[in-house]
Design a protein around this motif. Sequence first.
Motif, mmCIF file in Angstrom:
data_model
loop_
_atom_site.group_PDB
_atom_site.id
_atom_site.type_symbol
_atom_site.label_atom_id
_atom_site.label_comp_id
_atom_site.label_asym_id
_atom_site.label_seq_id
_atom_site.Cartn_x
_atom_site.Cartn_y
_atom_site.Cartn_z
ATOM 1 N N VAL A 123 66.786 133.358 29.759
ATOM 2 C CA VAL A 123 65.975 132.378 30.506
ATOM 3 C C VAL A 123 66.164 132.582 32.003
ATOM 4 N N PHE A 124 67.401 132.809 32.433
ATOM 5 C CA PHE A 124 67.697 133.038 33.845
ATOM 6 C C PHE A 124 66.900 134.239 34.357
ATOM 7 N N ALA A 125 66.921 135.337 33.602
ATOM 8 C CA ALA A 125 66.190 136.551 33.995
ATOM 9 C C ALA A 125 64.685 136.302 34.016
ATOM 10 N N TYR A 126 64.192 135.508 33.068
ATOM 11 C CA TYR A 126 62.767 135.182 33.041
ATOM 12 C C TYR A 126 62.364 134.437 34.311
ATOM 13 N N ILE A 127 63.177 133.485 34.722
ATOM 14 C CA ILE A 127 62.865 132.705 35.930
ATOM 15 C C ILE A 127 62.932 133.595 37.174
ATOM 16 N N LYS A 128 63.870 134.525 37.209
ATOM 17 C CA LYS A 128 63.923 135.469 38.337
ATOM 18 C C LYS A 128 62.626 136.273 38.441
ATOM 19 N N LYS A 129 62.057 136.646 37.303
ATOM 20 C CA LYS A 129 60.804 137.422 37.278
ATOM 21 C C LYS A 129 59.589 136.547 37.543
ATOM 22 N N HIS A 130 59.728 135.251 37.292
ATOM 23 C CA HIS A 130 58.618 134.298 37.443
ATOM 24 C C HIS A 130 59.098 133.122 38.298
ATOM 25 N N PRO A 131 59.241 133.353 39.611
ATOM 26 C CA PRO A 131 59.866 132.355 40.493
ATOM 27 C C PRO A 131 59.148 131.017 40.580
ATOM 28 N N GLU A 132 57.929 130.932 40.090
ATOM 29 C CA GLU A 132 57.244 129.635 40.094
ATOM 30 C C GLU A 132 57.992 128.614 39.237
ATOM 31 N N TRP A 133 58.823 129.079 38.308
ATOM 32 C CA TRP A 133 59.590 128.179 37.454
ATOM 33 C C TRP A 133 60.861 127.665 38.129
ATOM 34 N N LYS A 134 61.226 128.231 39.259
ATOM 35 C CA LYS A 134 62.434 127.763 39.954
ATOM 36 C C LYS A 134 62.300 126.293 40.354
ATOM 37 N N ALA A 135 61.079 125.821 40.485
ATOM 38 C CA ALA A 135 60.831 124.427 40.884
ATOM 39 C C ALA A 135 61.423 123.423 39.904
ATOM 40 N N ILE A 136 61.613 123.807 38.639
ATOM 41 C CA ILE A 136 62.175 122.851 37.669
ATOM 42 C C ILE A 136 63.686 123.018 37.494
ATOM 43 N N VAL A 137 64.274 124.019 38.149
ATOM 44 C CA VAL A 137 65.718 124.248 38.038
ATOM 45 C C VAL A 137 66.458 123.246 38.913
ATOM 46 N N ASP A 138 67.513 122.663 38.381
ATOM 47 C CA ASP A 138 68.337 121.723 39.144
ATOM 48 C C ASP A 138 68.985 122.476 40.308
ATOM 49 N N GLU A 139 68.798 121.953 41.512
ATOM 50 C CA GLU A 139 69.324 122.596 42.721
ATOM 51 C C GLU A 139 70.847 122.696 42.702
ATOM 52 N N LYS A 140 71.499 121.878 41.874
ATOM 53 C CA LYS A 140 72.963 121.892 41.775
ATOM 54 C C LYS A 140 73.464 122.961 40.798
ATOM 55 N N PHE A 141 72.550 123.631 40.108
ATOM 56 C CA PHE A 141 72.929 124.688 39.166
ATOM 57 C C PHE A 141 73.636 125.813 39.921
ATOM 58 N N GLY A 142 74.769 126.271 39.389
ATOM 59 C CA GLY A 142 75.615 127.247 40.056
ATOM 60 C C GLY A 142 74.919 128.535 40.479
ATOM 61 N N GLY A 143 73.956 129.012 39.731
ATOM 62 C CA GLY A 143 73.268 130.253 40.084
ATOM 63 C C GLY A 143 71.942 130.053 40.777
ATOM 64 N N TYR A 144 71.691 128.851 41.256
ATOM 65 C CA TYR A 144 70.392 128.501 41.851
ATOM 66 C C TYR A 144 69.985 129.483 42.956
ATOM 67 N N ASP A 145 70.916 129.824 43.831
ATOM 68 C CA ASP A 145 70.609 130.708 44.963
ATOM 69 C C ASP A 145 70.310 132.146 44.534
ATOM 70 N N GLN A 146 70.650 132.502 43.299
ATOM 71 C CA GLN A 146 70.384 133.859 42.813
ATOM 72 C C GLN A 146 69.032 133.976 42.111
ATOM 73 N N LEU A 147 68.338 132.867 41.978
ATOM 74 C CA LEU A 147 67.011 132.905 41.347
ATOM 75 C C LEU A 147 65.945 133.277 42.357
#
Length: 105
Positions: free
Chosen positions: A81-105
Motif C-alpha cells: 500500500v505504501f508503494a502504491y501511494i508513492k506511485k499515486h501521490p493523489e492518495w497522500k491526502a488521506i494519509v495521517d500526517e502523523k504517520f512515521g513515513g509520511y515524508d517519504q510518500l
Amino acid sequence: MKTEFEAIPLVKNENKKRFEIEIDGHFAFINYGEREHQIALVHTETEPELAGTGAAVAVVEKTLEYIKKSGKKLLPFCPYVFAYIKKHPEWKAIVDEKFGGYDQL
C-alpha cells in the motif's frame, strides 16, 4: 484498476479484520486495524490463483476509496500500500500526517 474488477464489491470483513474482494471463489485482501479516526492497513495478499491478475491493485484502490469516503485517516503500514501511494501521490491526502513515513510518500 482493470475493468473486470470494477463491478466486484469490496467487503469489510470485520470477523477476519480485512477488506476483501472475491474473484471466482478466490480472495484478494488487506488486513486492517481500526480506531475512531484512523484505519491502519497492515498486509495485502492475494490467493495464489489470483497472482498476476491485478487483483491486489484492485483491492488496494477499492480500500483507499472506502477510507476516503469514511473520512478517516490512513496509516499505510503495508509495504504494498505504501508503494502504491508513492506511485499515486493523489492518495497522500488521506494519509495521517502523523504517520512515521509520511515524508517519504
